[in-house]
Design an enzyme around this catalytic site. Sequence first.
Site, PDB file in Angstrom:
ATOM      1  N   SER A  80      -0.330  -3.690  11.862  1.00 57.26           N
ATOM      2  CA  SER A  80       0.330  -4.809  11.191  1.00 57.26           C
ATOM      3  C   SER A  80       1.483  -5.336  12.042  1.00 57.26           C
ATOM      4  CB  SER A  80       0.812  -4.379   9.808  1.00 57.26           C
ATOM      5  OG  SER A  80       1.749  -3.343   9.966  1.00 57.26           O
ATOM      6  N   ALA A  81       1.842  -6.591  11.813  1.00 57.69           N
ATOM      7  CA  ALA A  81       2.946  -7.267  12.519  1.00 57.69           C
ATOM      8  C   ALA A  81       2.640  -7.508  13.990  1.00 57.69           C
ATOM      9  CB  ALA A  81       4.253  -6.499  12.374  1.00 57.69           C
ATOM     10  N   CYS A  82       1.358  -7.665  14.313  1.00 57.76           N
ATOM     11  CA  CYS A  82       0.982  -7.957  15.700  1.00 57.76           C
ATOM     12  C   CYS A  82       0.238  -9.288  15.806  1.00 57.76           C
ATOM     13  CB  CYS A  82       0.124  -6.834  16.273  1.00 57.76           C
ATOM     14  SG  CYS A  82       1.055  -5.321  16.554  1.00 57.76           S
ATOM     15  N   GLY A  83       0.224 -10.084  14.731  1.00 55.02           N
ATOM     16  CA  GLY A  83      -0.365 -11.418  14.806  1.00 55.02           C
ATOM     17  C   GLY A  83      -1.879 -11.457  14.684  1.00 55.02           C
ATOM     18  N   ASP A  97      -9.729  -9.495   9.018  1.00 53.30           N
ATOM     19  CA  ASP A  97      -9.209  -8.155   8.721  1.00 53.30           C
ATOM     20  C   ASP A  97     -10.216  -7.028   8.927  1.00 53.30           C
ATOM     21  OD1 ASP A  97      -7.001  -6.549   7.853  1.00 53.30           O
ATOM     22  OD2 ASP A  97      -7.928  -6.345   5.883  1.00 53.30           O
ATOM     23  N   ARG A 107       0.853  -1.183   0.000  1.00 50.88           N
ATOM     24  CA  ARG A 107       0.000   0.000   0.000  1.00 50.88           C
ATOM     25  C   ARG A 107       0.891   1.237   0.000  1.00 50.88           C
ATOM     26  NH1 ARG A 107      -2.017   0.898   4.324  1.00 50.88           N
ATOM     27  NH2 ARG A 107      -1.353  -0.842   5.609  1.00 50.88           N
ATOM     28  N   ASP A 118      -1.793 -19.536  23.165  1.00 50.42           N
ATOM     29  CA  ASP A 118      -1.907 -19.191  24.585  1.00 50.42           C
ATOM     30  C   ASP A 118      -2.613 -17.858  24.815  1.00 50.42           C
ATOM     31  OD1 ASP A 118      -0.609 -21.419  26.049  1.00 50.42           O
ATOM     32  OD2 ASP A 118       1.050 -20.926  24.703  1.00 50.42           O
ATOM     33  N   LYS A 137      -9.633  -2.306   1.413  1.00 51.38           N
ATOM     34  CA  LYS A 137      -9.333  -1.127   2.239  1.00 51.38           C
ATOM     35  C   LYS A 137     -10.103   0.105   1.758  1.00 51.38           C
ATOM     36  CE  LYS A 137      -6.265  -3.480   4.544  1.00 51.38           C
ATOM     37  NZ  LYS A 137      -6.563  -3.921   5.914  1.00 51.38           N
ATOM     38  N   TYR A 163      -1.159  -3.686  -6.936  1.00 51.19           N
ATOM     39  CA  TYR A 163      -1.019  -4.378  -5.650  1.00 51.19           C
ATOM     40  C   TYR A 163      -2.376  -4.468  -4.941  1.00 51.19           C
ATOM     41  CZ  TYR A 163      -0.223  -5.230  -0.781  1.00 51.19           C
ATOM     42  OH  TYR A 163      -0.331  -5.760   0.471  1.00 51.19           O
ATOM     43  N   GLY A 213      -3.791  -4.240  -1.890  1.00 55.43           N
ATOM     44  CA  GLY A 213      -4.355  -3.209  -1.010  1.00 55.43           C
ATOM     45  C   GLY A 213      -4.711  -1.925  -1.735  1.00 55.43           C
ATOM     46  N   THR A 236      -3.859 -12.132  11.992  1.00 57.86           N
ATOM     47  CA  THR A 236      -4.384 -13.319  11.293  1.00 57.86           C
ATOM     48  C   THR A 236      -4.234 -14.558  12.177  1.00 57.86           C
ATOM     49  OG1 THR A 236      -3.779 -12.281   9.213  1.00 57.86           O
ATOM     50  CG2 THR A 236      -4.318 -14.611   9.117  1.00 57.86           C
ATOM     51  N   ASN A 237      -3.141 -14.629  12.944  1.00 58.73           N
ATOM     52  CA  ASN A 237      -2.960 -15.779  13.842  1.00 58.73           C
ATOM     53  C   ASN A 237      -4.044 -15.805  14.911  1.00 58.73           C
ATOM     54  OD1 ASN A 237      -0.682 -16.331  12.382  1.00 58.73           O
ATOM     55  ND2 ASN A 237       0.739 -15.513  13.897  1.00 58.73           N
ATOM     56  N   HIS A 251     -11.200  -2.009  11.244  1.00 62.72           N
ATOM     57  CA  HIS A 251     -10.076  -2.859  10.824  1.00 62.72           C
ATOM     58  C   HIS A 251      -9.880  -3.928  11.904  1.00 62.72           C
ATOM     59  CE1 HIS A 251      -5.545  -2.913   9.540  1.00 62.72           C
ATOM     60  NE2 HIS A 251      -6.230  -3.830   8.897  1.00 62.72           N
ATOM     61  N   ASN A 265       6.366  -8.702   1.932  1.00 62.31           N
ATOM     62  CA  ASN A 265       4.916  -8.471   1.894  1.00 62.31           C
ATOM     63  C   ASN A 265       4.257  -9.340   0.812  1.00 62.31           C
ATOM     64  OD1 ASN A 265       2.507  -7.204   2.757  1.00 62.31           O
ATOM     65  ND2 ASN A 265       2.637  -5.695   1.102  1.00 62.31           N
ATOM     66  N   SER A 266       4.851 -10.494   0.523  1.00 63.94           N
ATOM     67  CA  SER A 266       4.210 -11.404  -0.432  1.00 63.94           C
ATOM     68  C   SER A 266       2.936 -11.959   0.209  1.00 63.94           C
ATOM     69  CB  SER A 266       5.167 -12.523  -0.833  1.00 63.94           C
ATOM     70  OG  SER A 266       5.668 -13.191   0.292  1.00 63.94           O
ATOM     71  N   ARG A 267       1.998 -12.359  -0.640  1.00 65.16           N
ATOM     72  CA  ARG A 267       0.643 -12.624  -0.133  1.00 65.16           C
ATOM     73  C   ARG A 267       0.046 -13.900  -0.692  1.00 65.16           C
ATOM     74  NH1 ARG A 267      -1.895  -8.567   3.364  1.00 65.16           N
ATOM     75  NH2 ARG A 267      -0.277  -6.994   3.540  1.00 65.16           N
TER      76      ARG A 267
HETATM   77  C1  OXD Z   1      -3.157  -4.341   5.834  1.00 66.46           C
HETATM   78  C2  OXD Z   1      -3.659  -5.553   5.181  1.00 66.46           C
HETATM   79  O1  OXD Z   1      -2.250  -3.693   5.302  1.00 66.46           O
HETATM   80  O2  OXD Z   1      -4.596  -6.155   5.713  1.00 66.46           O
HETATM   81  O3  OXD Z   1      -3.681  -4.008   6.914  1.00 66.46           O
HETATM   82  O4  OXD Z   1      -3.158  -5.900   4.098  1.00 66.46           O
HETATM   83 MN    MN Z   2      -5.464  -5.147   7.342  1.00 70.36          MN
END
Ligand code: OXD
Ligand code: MN
Length: 585
Positions: free
Chosen positions: A249-252, A278, A70, A496, A207, A198, A200, A254-255, A227, A368-370
Amino acid sequence: MTHSTPHITAWVDEQVRLCKPDRVVWIDGSEEQKAQLRREGFATGELIELNQELLPGCVYHRSHPTDVARVEARTFICCEKREDAGPTNNWMAPDEMKALLRPIYDGCMTGRTMYVLPYSMGQLHSPFAKYGIEITDSIYVVLSMCIMTRAGAAVLEAMGDDPGFIKGLHAKAELDPEKRYITHFPQENLIMSVNSGYGGNALLGKKCFALRIASNLGRQEGWMAEHMLILGVENPRGEVRYVCGAFPSACGKTNLAMLIPPKHYRDQGWKCWCVGDDIAWLRPGADGRLWAVNPENGFFGVAPGTSEKTNPNALASTKRNSIFTNVVLKPDGTVWWEGLDKDPPRDALDWKGNPWDPDSGAPGAHPNSRFTAPAANCPCISPEFENPQGVPISAIVFGGRRAKTAPLVYQSRDWAHGVFVGSIMASEKTAAAEGKVGETRRDPMAMLPFCGYNMGDYWQHWLDMEKLLTHPPVIANVNWFRTDDEGHFLWPGFGDNLRVIEWVLRRAFGEAEAVESEIGYLPKPEDIDLADAGVDEETLRGLLTVDKALWKTECEGIRAYYAQFGDRLPARLAEELEKLEAALK
Ligand code: OXD
Ligand code: MN
């Protein structure tokens, strides 16, 4: 396909006159049409067919190397007044932006096909559903939108000729980064995106529509576009309780959305169900509760780091009818990315299509591959995923990556305080990102790049929603990333995290106790189930401490951040900040 739709047809004709394509193809969403588009994509090299035995229905795509994420600096909200976009958005007046874009679009599809794709965000005919038309010159975009949304002839049927559809004009054009614009015209329900392919930037349902335009619609119509992931937590009594979560982002995220309970919980009968990973659209129900749907129909997930260990549900979702973008292409026609396993392939091609040497030190997949995968593939997809009424939300959790400041979890005292907690969300930069390590980026409700109007007004809208809710969800903040003085994580995270979510949900049902602190309610250590967690009670006590000195510094940061909103900062949030400052004295 039905074409008795004068409003839609008139708008499409106007775009045809502007973009001057050789051909116009309406997307009916049929398997035959998708197969035909795949074949065309293979012929031009836009798509590569993957191993159909191992990955049936899957294709591979490479984006242009300058077009892999993005572009916040080139994303604009175009409303009449700059103040209405607010200090956190780029702004341009609508006429000025259209004048700038017109020559870029003019003739940009000559020699190409224009695809016209009707799609629905949300289950068709659901009270939540909103319809849109995306015009695009990209087969990749069409096929991705067919995964991420409900698309095709049935949507056109459902739309009728309602002029209120969301208009989206996308063109890859020349993929020129200097002429790349992702623009939103909330007063006209219009999105114009050009020179990027891309996801996004180009899958306009996600988005652009489901957050930036929908946040405006929600404000007008009394609902919220967030979001957020949506997770169903089933306890051993068979009751399913739903939680929404907003994380930068980068806080898990999707997990957490596809969480697998720890063995100790599974043995007792706990199960988790993914409703969304998301985006959540949230509406007050007739019962005074907040109800949520995931308006999407698929996952557009970050590949690197996704593995059998970290997220087997996400991985399983990608095994059929999925699209992989910018990952490593193996000689057997399957795919690989960093973190998938410890076995990087030989003789593979990297994300740019060059022969890749795993010993070179350069990553094979773009960070950032998807993957773009149908939600129906997910082994833990909620039985309520297709429920047009959505699911009732008992709790909202906000979270960020904070080494020291935020405790493992704290609950807000009430809705307004919860809005304050969301508004002060922040995440610390890790070594992987640009900027100083430890520097905090404020990302209110994880909506910083996605709120389609003034963030101050958005907070007021959140505050106003309370009046529509007789049974509002509880709001909590979580932090899975607290470290010791050597920088080691103190909390195991992943499955956990359910131990913490369980406490939050029990609070929502009046089943757990709490202790009051300066920043909100904290669990009593004995109320978090630590069985087999590998965390002792003393560590948990440490995870739940509130360091007053750090919080005083935090308040200074919040005050400075709030200052940019001037008189758009809701008085109630200023009061909450004052209360916090007073409590810390
Ligand atoms: C983001 C995504 O950037 O979901 O938040 O791709
Ligand atoms: Mn997102």
